[in-house]
Design a protein around this motif. Structure first.
Motif, PDB file in Angstrom:
ATOM      1  N   PRO A   1       2.549   5.081  23.725  1.00 54.82           N
ATOM      2  CA  PRO A   1       1.556   4.987  23.049  1.00 54.82           C
ATOM      3  C   PRO A   1       1.625   6.426  21.950  1.00 54.82           C
ATOM      4  O   PRO A   1       1.238   6.379  21.009  1.00 54.82           O
ATOM      5  CB  PRO A   1       0.451   5.146  23.976  1.00 54.82           C
ATOM      6  N   MET A   2       2.206   7.581  22.885  1.00 44.86           N
ATOM      7  CA  MET A   2       2.348   8.601  22.022  1.00 44.86           C
ATOM      8  C   MET A   2       3.109   8.629  20.732  1.00 44.86           C
ATOM      9  O   MET A   2       2.844   9.488  19.659  1.00 44.86           O
ATOM     10  CB  MET A   2       2.894   9.717  23.016  1.00 44.86           C
ATOM     11  N   VAL A   3       3.926   7.722  20.735  1.00 50.36           N
ATOM     12  CA  VAL A   3       4.816   7.497  19.509  1.00 50.36           C
ATOM     13  C   VAL A   3       3.928   6.879  18.313  1.00 50.36           C
ATOM     14  O   VAL A   3       3.960   7.849  17.234  1.00 50.36           O
ATOM     15  CB  VAL A   3       5.854   6.309  19.733  1.00 50.36           C
ATOM     16  N   VAL A   4       2.899   6.166  18.478  1.00 50.86           N
ATOM     17  CA  VAL A   4       2.271   5.572  17.438  1.00 50.86           C
ATOM     18  C   VAL A   4       1.340   6.605  17.092  1.00 50.86           C
ATOM     19  O   VAL A   4       0.926   6.876  15.923  1.00 50.86           O
ATOM     20  CB  VAL A   4       1.190   4.303  17.737  1.00 50.86           C
ATOM     21  N   LEU A   5       0.689   7.491  17.970  1.00 55.98           N
ATOM     22  CA  LEU A   5      -0.300   8.540  17.750  1.00 55.98           C
ATOM     23  C   LEU A   5       0.405   9.447  17.073  1.00 55.98           C
ATOM     24  O   LEU A   5      -0.308  10.574  16.020  1.00 55.98           O
ATOM     25  CB  LEU A   5      -1.127   8.963  19.172  1.00 55.98           C
ATOM     26  N   ALA A   6       1.325  10.155  17.464  1.00 58.47           N
ATOM     27  CA  ALA A   6       2.153  11.316  16.825  1.00 58.47           C
ATOM     28  C   ALA A   6       2.632  10.785  15.459  1.00 58.47           C
ATOM     29  O   ALA A   6       2.231  11.774  14.521  1.00 58.47           O
ATOM     30  CB  ALA A   6       3.371  11.543  17.541  1.00 58.47           C
ATOM     31  N   MET A   7       3.002   9.547  15.108  1.00 58.00           N
ATOM     32  CA  MET A   7       3.200   9.281  13.831  1.00 58.00           C
ATOM     33  C   MET A   7       2.042   9.270  12.678  1.00 58.00           C
ATOM     34  O   MET A   7       1.952   9.502  11.684  1.00 58.00           O
ATOM     35  CB  MET A   7       3.591   7.752  13.745  1.00 58.00           C
ATOM     36  N   ALA A   8       0.589   8.967  13.448  1.00 54.74           N
ATOM     37  CA  ALA A   8      -0.380   8.871  13.014  1.00 54.74           C
ATOM     38  C   ALA A   8      -0.949  10.390  12.437  1.00 54.74           C
ATOM     39  O   ALA A   8      -1.509  10.589  11.346  1.00 54.74           O
ATOM     40  CB  ALA A   8      -1.486   8.512  13.544  1.00 54.74           C
ATOM     41  N   TYR A   9      -0.543  11.409  13.287  1.00 52.10           N
ATOM     42  CA  TYR A   9      -1.048  12.440  13.043  1.00 52.10           C
ATOM     43  C   TYR A   9      -0.028  13.565  12.505  1.00 52.10           C
ATOM     44  O   TYR A   9      -0.424  14.775  12.119  1.00 52.10           O
ATOM     45  CB  TYR A   9      -1.432  13.277  14.426  1.00 52.10           C
ATOM     46  N   ALA A  10       1.186  13.059  12.108  1.00 46.58           N
ATOM     47  CA  ALA A  10       2.230  13.798  11.655  1.00 46.58           C
ATOM     48  C   ALA A  10       1.730  14.051  10.123  1.00 46.58           C
ATOM     49  O   ALA A  10       1.106  13.074   9.475  1.00 46.58           O
ATOM     50  CB  ALA A  10       3.632  12.921  11.606  1.00 46.58           C
ATOM     51  N   GLN A  11       2.351  15.036   9.314  1.00 43.54           N
ATOM     52  CA  GLN A  11       1.826  15.499   8.089  1.00 43.54           C
ATOM     53  C   GLN A  11       2.610  14.319   7.096  1.00 43.54           C
ATOM     54  O   GLN A  11       2.039  14.118   5.905  1.00 43.54           O
ATOM     55  CB  GLN A  11       2.314  16.742   7.680  1.00 43.54           C
ATOM     56  N   ASP A  12       3.765  13.813   7.664  1.00 44.05           N
ATOM     57  CA  ASP A  12       4.553  12.817   6.717  1.00 44.05           C
ATOM     58  C   ASP A  12       5.267  12.068   7.538  1.00 44.05           C
ATOM     59  O   ASP A  12       5.046  12.108   8.882  1.00 44.05           O
ATOM     60  CB  ASP A  12       5.464  13.578   5.600  1.00 44.05           C
ATOM     61  N   SER A  13       5.972  11.069   7.100  1.00 44.36           N
ATOM     62  CA  SER A  13       6.859   9.917   8.071  1.00 44.36           C
ATOM     63  C   SER A  13       8.062  10.341   8.720  1.00 44.36           C
ATOM     64  O   SER A  13       8.753   9.715   8.956  1.00 44.36           O
ATOM     65  CB  SER A  13       6.722   8.456   7.293  1.00 44.36           C
ATOM     66  N   SER A  14       8.308  11.691   8.166  1.00 43.11           N
ATOM     67  CA  SER A  14       9.841  12.030   8.741  1.00 43.11           C
ATOM     68  C   SER A  14       9.708  12.304  10.281  1.00 43.11           C
ATOM     69  O   SER A  14       8.751  12.708  10.954  1.00 43.11           O
ATOM     70  CB  SER A  14      10.080  13.263   8.077  1.00 43.11           C
ATOM     71  N   PRO A  15      10.974  12.230  10.963  1.00 47.19           N
ATOM     72  CA  PRO A  15      11.226  12.287  12.346  1.00 47.19           C
ATOM     73  C   PRO A  15      10.785  13.963  12.737  1.00 47.19           C
ATOM     74  O   PRO A  15      10.318  14.253  13.495  1.00 47.19           O
ATOM     75  CB  PRO A  15      12.702  11.993  12.417  1.00 47.19           C
ATOM     76  N   HIS A  16      10.998  14.830  11.783  1.00 50.59           N
ATOM     77  CA  HIS A  16      10.475  16.252  11.967  1.00 50.59           C
ATOM     78  C   HIS A  16       9.191  16.301  12.171  1.00 50.59           C
ATOM     79  O   HIS A  16       8.911  17.154  13.073  1.00 50.59           O
ATOM     80  CB  HIS A  16      11.409  17.286  10.662  1.00 50.59           C
ATOM     81  N   ALA A  17       8.315  15.824  11.264  1.00 49.80           N
ATOM     82  CA  ALA A  17       6.977  15.898  11.376  1.00 49.80           C
ATOM     83  C   ALA A  17       6.563  15.425  12.482  1.00 49.80           C
ATOM     84  O   ALA A  17       5.579  16.242  13.250  1.00 49.80           O
ATOM     85  CB  ALA A  17       6.339  15.086  10.182  1.00 49.80           C
ATOM     86  N   VAL A  18       7.005  14.426  13.119  1.00 48.29           N
ATOM     87  CA  VAL A  18       6.569  13.640  14.428  1.00 48.29           C
ATOM     88  C   VAL A  18       6.953  14.555  15.602  1.00 48.29           C
ATOM     89  O   VAL A  18       6.302  15.056  16.508  1.00 48.29           O
ATOM     90  CB  VAL A  18       7.137  12.290  14.504  1.00 48.29           C
ATOM     91  N   GLN A  19       8.120  15.183  15.397  1.00 50.34           N
ATOM     92  CA  GLN A  19       8.576  16.184  16.383  1.00 50.34           C
ATOM     93  C   GLN A  19       7.872  17.312  16.455  1.00 50.34           C
ATOM     94  O   GLN A  19       7.465  17.719  17.822  1.00 50.34           O
ATOM     95  CB  GLN A  19      10.110  16.323  16.085  1.00 50.34           C
ATOM     96  N   ASP A  20       7.307  17.956  15.379  1.00 55.62           N
ATOM     97  CA  ASP A  20       6.370  18.918  15.287  1.00 55.62           C
ATOM     98  C   ASP A  20       5.022  18.668  16.087  1.00 55.62           C
ATOM     99  O   ASP A  20       4.597  19.478  16.745  1.00 55.62           O
ATOM    100  CB  ASP A  20       6.329  19.483  13.862  1.00 55.62           C
ATOM    101  N   VAL A  21       4.668  17.603  15.552  1.00 57.88           N
ATOM    102  CA  VAL A  21       3.279  17.121  16.228  1.00 57.88           C
ATOM    103  C   VAL A  21       3.414  16.836  17.864  1.00 57.88           C
ATOM    104  O   VAL A  21       2.736  17.572  18.762  1.00 57.88           O
ATOM    105  CB  VAL A  21       2.710  15.687  15.868  1.00 57.88           C
ATOM    106  N   LEU A  22       4.631  16.489  18.299  1.00 59.24           N
ATOM    107  CA  LEU A  22       4.609  16.232  19.703  1.00 59.24           C
ATOM    108  C   LEU A  22       4.954  17.545  20.437  1.00 59.24           C
ATOM    109  O   LEU A  22       4.464  17.963  21.236  1.00 59.24           O
ATOM    110  CB  LEU A  22       5.992  15.251  19.925  1.00 59.24           C
ATOM    111  N   GLN A  23       5.659  18.507  19.549  1.00 61.04           N
ATOM    112  CA  GLN A  23       6.068  19.724  20.206  1.00 61.04           C
ATOM    113  C   GLN A  23       4.693  20.517  20.333  1.00 61.04           C
ATOM    114  O   GLN A  23       4.430  21.152  21.222  1.00 61.04           O
ATOM    115  CB  GLN A  23       7.100  20.515  19.353  1.00 61.04           C
ATOM    116  N   HIS A  24       3.900  20.574  19.196  1.00 63.39           N
ATOM    117  CA  HIS A  24       2.513  21.389  19.338  1.00 63.39           C
ATOM    118  C   HIS A  24       1.646  20.712  20.425  1.00 63.39           C
ATOM    119  O   HIS A  24       1.218  21.541  21.168  1.00 63.39           O
ATOM    120  CB  HIS A  24       1.944  21.103  18.014  1.00 63.39           C
ATOM    121  N   ALA A  25       1.493  19.634  20.673  1.00 59.66           N
ATOM    122  CA  ALA A  25       0.852  18.949  21.685  1.00 59.66           C
ATOM    123  C   ALA A  25       1.358  19.485  23.235  1.00 59.66           C
ATOM    124  O   ALA A  25       0.571  19.883  24.014  1.00 59.66           O
ATOM    125  CB  ALA A  25       0.721  17.483  21.364  1.00 59.66           C
TER     126      ALA A  25
END
Length: 104
Positions: free
Chosen positions: A64-88
């Protein structure tokens, strides 16, 4: 003053993107939701509960965190998703660290 992002629309986009990337149709969710409900989620007309996000993610075979991280990422890039997950993860680690727990 800047407005906060509309996360329900970002969730809608993320859900549709994950569904597409995992090659699932809206009909594939019939075990937990109707096609009409999935369509409403993907258009940002409805907001799912946490348990519904869990069910939807299970159908797509993702955490489920994949969908949520993609929703909270600044853009659709893997790096943006990784940044959200790292911050969390950093915030959770800080909250659950032994020093933080012993102070509480």
């Amino acid at each position: 003053m800047s407005q906060r992002p509309r996360y329900e629309h970002q969730f809608a986009h993320a859900l549709k993107q994950v569904r597409s990337l995992t090659r699932h149709s809206q009909e594939d969710f019939d075990v937990c939701s109707s096609r009409t409900y999935i369509s409403a989620l993907e258009r940002g007309l409805k907001t799912p509960t946490l348990s519904k996000v869990d069910q939807l993610a299970a159908v797509m075979g993702v955490h489920p965190m994949v969908v949520l991280a993609m929703a909270y990422a600044q853009d659709s890039s893997p790096h943006a998703v990784q940044d959200v997950l790292q911050h969390a993860a950093e915030q959770a680690w800080k909250l659950m660290s032994p020093a933080s727990i012993s102070e509480g």
